[in-house]
Design a protein around this motif. Sequence first.
Motif: not given
Length: 234
Positions: A10-25, A30-35, A66-73
């Motif tokens: 979950p993505i938490i802002f001000d003690d509330m769940t407002v979205g999610e981050i999916a992490i895959t290999r 590793w790819t982080f896909a957040a919305k 709002l979205k963000l995708t990040k690929k990390l080694s």
Amino acid sequence: MENEITGIYPIIFDDMTVGEIAITREGLFWTFAAKCEMRDEIVRLSVFGDGEEGYLGVMEPDGDMLKLTKKLSRTALNSFPKTISHGGRQGKSEYIGTDKEQESSENPANAEDDCSSPPAYEYDGSNVNDIPPDDNKPPSADCELPQIELGELIWRPCPCPCSLFTGIEEKKVCSYITGAFSAQEGNRLLLAVPENVALELPISNAIHFIDKIKFSDSIYLICAIDQGKSVSEL
């Protein structure tokens, strides 16, 4: 490591769940896909776990989300939490559940009175977007790096170059920049970006590099910023 961090959190802002981050290999990465839901503020997203933080970048508007995708080694993930509990604003954990879970483990008699932890998720791969080319972790805004005095200008580390611009396109391009410095010159700012980073930026007319400078045997390209916009000449 992939067995510990892959999944949906979950993505938490001000003690509330407002979205999610999916992490895959994906192979060695590793790819982080957040919305998350649209916000009026600029959202700099981090992941948290075990009292540690890993910075991902600035979330960008995409329709009504709002979205963000990040690929990390593996190397880029060395400074990230080994286990992840949630995402949130950079520098702000904001996740009460972690503290309550710790209290429950230390005081089993009170466990039934505490709120339960968020449910586990199973990732089906449906949230992965196009992957940006950069897999380096930007330095934290609190990172203390030495300033550089060159001529009449004093160059200071600039961990968040996107904060210098007002336009969405400029902020989008600058979310890829790491290792930058900035200096004040009269009424405008100068942004120095490592040449190897600048050459890998997405093609855009929003950012203009108009000069070069050398710091410690490394070449940096210079962008002049006036009233939040990149200008085309010094």
